[in-house]
Write a protein that holds these residues in place. Structure first.
Motif, PDB file in Angstrom:
ATOM      1  N   ASP A   1       0.074  11.394 -12.010  1.00 42.55           N
ATOM      2  CA  ASP A   1      -0.909  10.302 -12.051  1.00 42.55           C
ATOM      3  C   ASP A   1      -2.339  10.780 -12.325  1.00 42.55           C
ATOM      4  OD1 ASP A   1       1.008   8.391 -11.595  1.00 42.55           O
ATOM      5  OD2 ASP A   1       0.737   8.441  -9.407  1.00 42.55           O
TER       6      ASP A   1
ATOM      7  N   LYS B   1      -5.774   1.954  -0.280  1.00 39.86           N
ATOM      8  CA  LYS B   1      -5.814   2.010  -1.739  1.00 39.86           C
ATOM      9  C   LYS B   1      -6.578   0.792  -2.244  1.00 39.86           C
ATOM     10  CE  LYS B   1      -1.167   2.775  -2.151  1.00 39.86           C
ATOM     11  NZ  LYS B   1       0.089   3.216  -2.803  1.00 39.86           N
TER      12      LYS B   1
ATOM     13  N   VAL C   1      -3.897  -2.407  -5.517  1.00 42.77           N
ATOM     14  CA  VAL C   1      -2.439  -2.428  -5.343  1.00 42.77           C
ATOM     15  C   VAL C   1      -1.904  -3.709  -5.966  1.00 42.77           C
ATOM     16  CG1 VAL C   1      -2.348  -1.078  -3.205  1.00 42.77           C
ATOM     17  CG2 VAL C   1      -2.666  -3.559  -3.081  1.00 42.77           C
TER      18      VAL C   1
ATOM     19  N   GLU D   1       2.789  -4.696  -2.084  1.00 44.04           N
ATOM     20  CA  GLU D   1       2.241  -3.891  -0.985  1.00 44.04           C
ATOM     21  C   GLU D   1       0.827  -4.308  -0.625  1.00 44.04           C
ATOM     22  OE1 GLU D   1       1.238   0.269  -1.726  1.00 44.04           O
ATOM     23  OE2 GLU D   1       1.368  -0.070  -3.879  1.00 44.04           O
TER      24      GLU D   1
ATOM     25  N   ARG E   1      10.697   3.077  -2.669  1.00 42.11           N
ATOM     26  CA  ARG E   1       9.872   4.119  -2.044  1.00 42.11           C
ATOM     27  C   ARG E   1      10.496   4.564  -0.730  1.00 42.11           C
ATOM     28  NH1 ARG E   1       4.015   1.270  -3.217  1.00 42.11           N
ATOM     29  NH2 ARG E   1       4.259   1.226  -5.481  1.00 42.11           N
TER      30      ARG E   1
ATOM     31  N   THR F   1       9.453  14.531  -2.775  1.00 49.87           N
ATOM     32  CA  THR F   1       8.291  13.978  -3.473  1.00 49.87           C
ATOM     33  C   THR F   1       7.748  14.960  -4.506  1.00 49.87           C
ATOM     34  OG1 THR F   1       6.115  12.956  -3.182  1.00 49.87           O
ATOM     35  CG2 THR F   1       6.651  14.771  -1.714  1.00 49.87           C
TER      36      THR F   1
ATOM     37  N   SER G   1       4.487  14.414  -5.452  1.00 50.03           N
ATOM     38  CA  SER G   1       3.042  14.254  -5.325  1.00 50.03           C
ATOM     39  C   SER G   1       2.505  15.221  -4.302  1.00 50.03           C
ATOM     40  CB  SER G   1       2.706  12.843  -4.879  1.00 50.03           C
ATOM     41  OG  SER G   1       3.340  11.933  -5.736  1.00 50.03           O
TER      42      SER G   1
ATOM     43  N   THR H   1      -0.374   9.500  -2.577  1.00 48.11           N
ATOM     44  CA  THR H   1       0.887   9.280  -3.278  1.00 48.11           C
ATOM     45  C   THR H   1       2.115   9.769  -2.509  1.00 48.11           C
ATOM     46  OG1 THR H   1       0.181  11.151  -4.631  1.00 48.11           O
ATOM     47  CG2 THR H   1       0.153   8.998  -5.650  1.00 48.11           C
TER      48      THR H   1
ATOM     49  N   THR I   1       2.683   7.201   0.479  1.00 46.30           N
ATOM     50  CA  THR I   1       2.987   5.791   0.186  1.00 46.30           C
ATOM     51  C   THR I   1       3.854   5.588  -1.056  1.00 46.30           C
ATOM     52  OG1 THR I   1       1.064   5.384  -1.234  1.00 46.30           O
ATOM     53  CG2 THR I   1       0.719   5.184   1.142  1.00 46.30           C
ATOM     54  N   GLN I   2       4.004   6.588  -1.898  1.00 41.97           N
ATOM     55  CA  GLN I   2       4.727   6.367  -3.148  1.00 41.97           C
ATOM     56  C   GLN I   2       5.797   7.416  -3.454  1.00 41.97           C
ATOM     57  OE1 GLN I   2       0.614   4.985  -4.681  1.00 41.97           O
ATOM     58  NE2 GLN I   2       1.799   5.554  -6.498  1.00 41.97           N
ATOM     59  N   THR I   3       6.419   7.964  -2.412  1.00 44.57           N
ATOM     60  CA  THR I   3       7.504   8.908  -2.666  1.00 44.57           C
ATOM     61  C   THR I   3       8.711   8.140  -3.197  1.00 44.57           C
ATOM     62  OG1 THR I   3       6.799  10.575  -1.108  1.00 44.57           O
ATOM     63  CG2 THR I   3       9.159  10.422  -1.502  1.00 44.57           C
ATOM     64  N   GLN I   4       9.185   8.569  -4.356  1.00 46.06           N
ATOM     65  CA  GLN I   4      10.208   7.769  -5.035  1.00 46.06           C
ATOM     66  C   GLN I   4      11.620   8.333  -4.918  1.00 46.06           C
ATOM     67  OE1 GLN I   4       8.743   7.118  -8.983  1.00 46.06           O
ATOM     68  NE2 GLN I   4       7.067   5.829  -8.256  1.00 46.06           N
TER      69      GLN I   4
END
Lengths: 180, 302
Positions: free
Chosen positions: B107, B186, B189, B194, B239, B263, B265, B270, B273-276
């Motif tokens: 990102d 953040k 969003v 979220e 997530r 993750t 990130s 990230t 909150t955004q681990t995919q």
């Protein structure tokens, strides 16, 4: 009456102690060590040593906290404490023994020997090393220089990882005492 | 009775003097406070921070790297074909205050931290049971490009903030445990999935195996996270809570951390909150953090 006599004698005895005993306490202390490494020199100084020297008997003791050794490189200081001398397990190092060849009546520089037991890293060893004592009135300066082998105190240094640590260090002791 | 004892009381000073064990005397008169050192080997546990700050005048270069997922198969060389990187610098202003800047390839995020060790674990005279470090961070996302900004997107929308308390105790030379309550805000969003504010509680620890090798682990549990079904309904990736394990290997001025985590990130915004990746579904990434410490300012001799 008897009480008064006893009291006076006791006072006299305690009072006279100061002259006969000649106890000295540290005013300024410095124990440093250094080794010339392959990559870089290692050096550290501890100025927070406590010590008592009893001149009448020639008895001496000193005590220090390993964590008080100050390194120019702070990461090295952490590694020294955490990995090599294990300061959490063995926080202190000490020496107790006698200063042989010191005449408390003499002013000026005297060559002496320190004989006693050194404790570092939880290991106690009998040691002997030369030094000097210089007396000026109520002040007393003690200096010594000796080689300390890390192996003697079970301090393990991995040569592969830390090529810059030598297997022995040169220790310099510089104490300034004042009469108590 | 009194008459018999009294003479001996007066002789007591002489007795004390006769004992003469100087070392015992020193042992008694030397109290003091012993500050705990090296609770962790590095300033990072796995992905996130530890309570450790850099000491005054030391600069640390951190090169952190995460590969693609291990379940990528031979085609992706088990993830090794992919790379996510953070290059960072940490500097100790004082022994307790550090600043950090970094750049993440994922990102395209620039991040910056201020870290302050407020309380230190210590034993002895003034003992205290744990170390408390406060961390404040800002992350600025360079993506999307200015030309590609969606309608109404402003510069402030690129920013996110992290506030974190790091609380750790070194229970023994081998075992240290850490708690990390974390707040993330953040600015921009997708409101349908979220909220702006995220709260998470991290737990972690390390177990020293030898004096130079340690095992580490870290888990961030998100409180009230966005619903994965809602995300998927909007064709967004689900997530997960971030989880990681590592091996710390220390060699002189370097710390080498080999990690396994879900993750890619390397900044709080990230990875919390955004681990995919679902760790238990094979979305495990191999990675490493390599640090090198430089002493910029020599300590003054006292």
């Amino acid at each position: 009456m008897r009480f008064t006599i006893l009291f006076s004698i006791s006072l006299l005895l305690t009072g006279s102690r100061g002259f006969a005993q000649q106890r000295f306490v540290l005013e300024q202390s410095s124990i440093s060590f250094h080794s010339d490494g392959v990559i870089e020199d290692i050096a550290a100084t501890n100025t927070n040593v406590s010590s008592i020297f009893d001149a009448s008997k020639g008895e001496i003791a000193y005590l220090l906290n390993m964590k008080d050794f100050q390194f120019p490189k702070k990461l090295m200081q952490v590694h020294f404490n955490e990995k090599y001398v294990e300061s959490e397990k063995y926080p202190r190092a000490s020496f107790e023994g006698k200063i042989v060849g010191f005449d408390p009546a003499v002013e000026g520089l005297q060559q002496v020997n320190a004989v006693g037991r050194m404790t570092i890293h939880g290991v106690t060893k009998d040691v002997q090393f030369p030094g000097t004592v210089e007396r000026k009135g109520g002040m007393l300066a003690m200096k010594a220089n000796f080689i300390l082998k890390l192996q003697d105190y079970a301090i393990k240094v991995p040569q592969i990882v830390w090529q810059n640590i030598a297997q022995q260090v040169e220790v310099t002791v510089d104490f300034n005492y004042r009469a108590q | 009775m009194m008459r018999r004892i009294l003479p001996f009381v007066f002789l007591l000073p002489l007795l004390a003097h006769a004992q003469g064990d100087l070392l015992d005397e020193l042992n008694k008169t030397k109290p003091g406070t012993d500050y705990t050192i090296a609770t962790f080997k590095g300033t990072r546990l796995v992905n996130g921070h530890t309570i450790e700050t850099k000491q005054a005048g030391t600069l640390e270069f951190i090169f952190a790297h995460r590969f693609g997922p291990l379940d990528g198969g031979v085609y992706e060389m088990f993830g090794l074909d992919e790379a996510f990187v953070r290059l960072g610098l940490d500097y100790g202003i004082t022994d307790n205050l550090s600043v950090s800047i970094g750049r993440n390839s994922a990102d395209k995020i620039m991040d910056s931290y201020v870290k302050y060790k407020a309380l230190s674990q210590r034993s002895g005279q003034k003992s205290f049971p744990f170390t408390l470090t406060a961390l404040g961070g800002v992350a600025y996302s360079i993506s999307p490009r200015r030309d590609d900004e969606p309608e109404g997107f402003e510069t402030v929308d690129r920013l996110a903030y992290t506030g974190q308390l790091l609380l750790a105790r070194k229970f023994s030379p081998r075992l240290s445990l850490q708690l990390m309550p974390t707040f993330i805000h953040k600015n921009a969003v997708s409101k349908t999935v979220e909220r702006n504010d995220h709260v998470a509680l991290g737990v972690g620890g390390r177990l020293k195996l030898t004096r130079s090798v340690a095992l580490t682990t870290e888990y961030y549990y998100r409180l009230d996270p966005p619903d994965n079904d809602v995300l998927e309904a909007q064709t967004l990736s689900p997530r997960y809570n971030s989880l990681g394990f590592g091996i710390d290997i220390e060699t002189g001025g370097h710390v080498f951390q080999l990690v396994l985590t879900n993750t890619t990130s390397l900044t709080e915004r990230t990875f919390i909150t955004q681990t995919q990746g679902d760790f238990f579904d094979g979305k495990i990434h191999l990675g490493f953090n390599v640090t090198r410490t430089f002493q910029l300012k020599k300590q003054e001799r006292r």
